[in-house]
Design an enzyme around this catalytic site. Structure first.
Site, mmCIF file in Angstrom:
data_model
loop_
_atom_site.group_PDB
_atom_site.id
_atom_site.type_symbol
_atom_site.label_atom_id
_atom_site.label_comp_id
_atom_site.label_asym_id
_atom_site.label_seq_id
_atom_site.Cartn_x
_atom_site.Cartn_y
_atom_site.Cartn_z
ATOM 1 N N GLU A 88 -2.446 2.731 -2.515
ATOM 2 C CA GLU A 88 -2.143 4.129 -2.825
ATOM 3 C C GLU A 88 -1.639 4.928 -1.628
ATOM 4 O OE1 GLU A 88 -5.065 4.998 -6.561
ATOM 5 O OE2 GLU A 88 -6.034 4.735 -4.635
HETATM 6 C C1 ACM Z 1 -7.988 1.081 -5.580
HETATM 7 O O1 ACM Z 1 -8.627 1.169 -6.641
HETATM 8 N N1 ACM Z 1 -7.308 2.123 -5.115
HETATM 9 C C2 ACM Z 1 -7.961 -0.152 -4.824
#
Ligand code: ACM
Length: 535
Positions: free
Chosen positions: A341
């Site tokens: 992310e």
């Molecule tokens: C995640 O759930 N951002 C690895």
């Protein structure tokens, strides 16, 4: 589940003869009887053992039972651990002794049976004694976990109980499907104390999990003391999601966790999440921000807004110092560098950053682990990518992961809509998130790691193992952790240890474990899809 399931099916065929050597101390096998589908008492183990051959007289623990060990430090420690489980509830003295003797419980190391591998064991239960044999201490430890599950559930109580302490007669021969069987806990979104983490380690160990992935850093908090960057904890560790006071581990406390995990045969994998999920870092050190201005500490639950400053030399001083200090504290082979992310980092910057961060991990002698977005950069040789996609993850992303796997990157599977223990069971579940969907207990079990990414061309040989992450945006207490982990954690653990297995059979074994969790004081969700014993 598709495919052939030779090992477990072999075991289940052997279980077909209900009642053979049935244990009179069998106080928690009733759910299988309720459903009219007998699971022999010797086969009620989770994760399902590779081979179960019931037969012969049961073994009975008595006031004069001794635990006979091979005289090594490691085997003695496992013998004492077993005695520590058995003494409070049985009230028996259970001396741990290297002196020879007959009967009793024997813990034996023997190099001869290569088929047991490094983690396998054999458990032989007869009227004359109970013997655990393994090639390595880890195997004996897993044999001990199996033995616990074969005794009446009351064995898990902390005060003396009256019961017939019988183990059904027969032989279990067992070894794991995957060498990587992980549990992750996010101590960044909410901080959990050393004692809380130890409690979770003990719960993971019950189900033969062998990796403890610690998500130590995120936007909401930094949880490990780093001598060269002290404000990471004094500032970055001072809060958590929801605005609580946060916290952090001193190096001594982290070492205490590593050693405790090691005593339960779990390897700690520290995660320093970069270049996103870094607000706590950026709030602690203005000079790590591109504009030299620190953002405020963050206590919400958004993701994808923070990024290290990829073009600043100071960023790499920071990465080098942190990885050096974390590597020095970590006996295990992996350092996880996150990489998920990073939505506020350009693609080119992401690739540039991950190249440099991976090189630092290698420089300090560790193996790189990252979330599967690492596949969008250039994973170094030997890197492990942790897949956390779900049923709606786009083909392009899955193809990227499959492409990395084809080039040799091994995968740990943590599909979010199966293994994310923070996800709600149903729309009524008070705690948890649901961005990947609802994850009822059967959904967490009903998938096959070997074929999970087969449609994009990932072969079973690319699957190193399975991990169940426990994110804590909405979880703040031990009871919150437990009610989300139980009863899903045992199912994910079975996916990591055992080959095959069908929900309709598994749910009966699972139901039988409720009495154990109650005896241990573990909170769990009484899912309506599991046929719990009637009160
Ligand atoms: C995640 O759930 N951002 C690895």
């Amino acid at each position: 589940m598709p495919g052939t399931l030779p090992r477990l099916f072999g075991a289940l065929l052997l279980l077909g003869g209900a009642g053979v050597g049935c244990s009179s101390g069998d106080d928690d096998a009733s759910p299988s009887q309720n459903e009219g589908k007998p699971v022999h008492a010797l086969g009620r183990v989770i994760p399902a053992p590779a081979s179960v051959e019931p037969g012969g007289s049961p073994y009975t623990l008595t006031n004069t039972t001794a635990i006979h060990i091979d005289d090594t430090r490691e085997v003695r420690a496992i013998g004492e651990y077993l005695a520590g489980v058995l003494r409070p509830s049985t009230g028996y003295p259970l001396p741990v002794t290297a002196e020879s003797g007959t009967g009793g419980i024997a813990l034996r190391l023997s190099a001869s049976d290569e088929s047991l591998g490094d983690e396998g064991y054999r458990l032989e239960s007869t009227g004359d004694g109970l013997t655990l044999t393994a090639r390595k201490p880890a195997g004996l430890f897993y044999g001990v976990q199996t033995l616990r599950q074969l005794l009446p559930a009351a064995v898990e109580k902390s005060t003396e109980q009256s019961a017939v302490w019988e183990v059904p007669g027969g032989t279990i021969t067992d070894s794991p499907r995957y060498s990587y069987r992980g549990g992750m806990i996010d101590v960044a979104r909410h901080f959990f104390t050393v004692d809380q983490v130890k409690r979770y380690i003990d719960q993971l160990a019950l189900y033969k999990i062998n990796k403890l992935h610690l998500h130590l850093t995120d936007d909401q908090g930094w949880r490990l003391a780093i001598d060269s960057w002290p404000k990471l904890t004094t500032v970055g560790g001072s809060t958590e999601t929801g605005g609580g006071e946060g916290g952090f581990y001193t190096k001594g406390q982290y070492t205490e966790i590593v050693e405790y995990a090691g005593s339960r045969f779990l390897e700690v994998i520290p995660e320093i999440d970069m270049p996103g999920h870094t607000n706590a870092i950026l709030a602690s050190y203005a000079e790590l921000n591109c504009k030299d201005t620190a953002p405020p500490l963050y206590t919400g639950i958004d993701v994808g807004f923070s990024s290290l400053c990829v073009d600043k030399p100071a960023t790499y001083d920071f990465v080098d110092d942190v990885i050096r200090e974390v590597a020095a504290l970590t006996p295990g082979k992996y350092i996880h560098i996150g990489g998920d992310e990073a939505d506020n980092t350009s693609h080119d910057d992401y690739v540039k950053f991950m190249d440099r961060a991976q090189a630092v991990v290698l420089k300090y002698g560790k193996t790189v682990m990252g979330w599967h977005q690492l596949a969008g950069a250039e994973p170094v040789a030997g890197a492990v990518a942790q897949y956390w996609g779900y049923d709606r993850t786009e083909a392009a992303e899955r193809d990227l992961v499959a492409g990395a796997a084809k080039k040799g990157t091994l995968l740990v599977l943590s599909p979010a809509d199966r293994t994310y223990l923070d996800h709600k069971y149903t729309s009524e579940t008070g705690l948890g998130l649901q961005w990947a969907g609802l994850v009822e207990v059967d959904r967490a079990y009903d998938w096959d790691p070997a074929t999970y990414l087969k449609d994009v061309g990932v072969e079973e040989g690319s699957v190193l193992g399975v991990e169940a992450p426990l994110w804590t945006e909405t979880l703040a207490t031990t009871s919150d952790l437990e009610v989300m982990a139980f009863p899903r954690l045992p199912g994910v653990a079975e996916r990591a240890w055992s080959t095959g297995g069908e929900w309709d059979e598994y749910k009966l074994r699972l139901a039988g474990h409720a009495a154990r969790w109650e005896a241990m004081g573990i909170k769990f969700y009484k899912s309506p899809v599991v046929p719990w014993p009637k009160p």
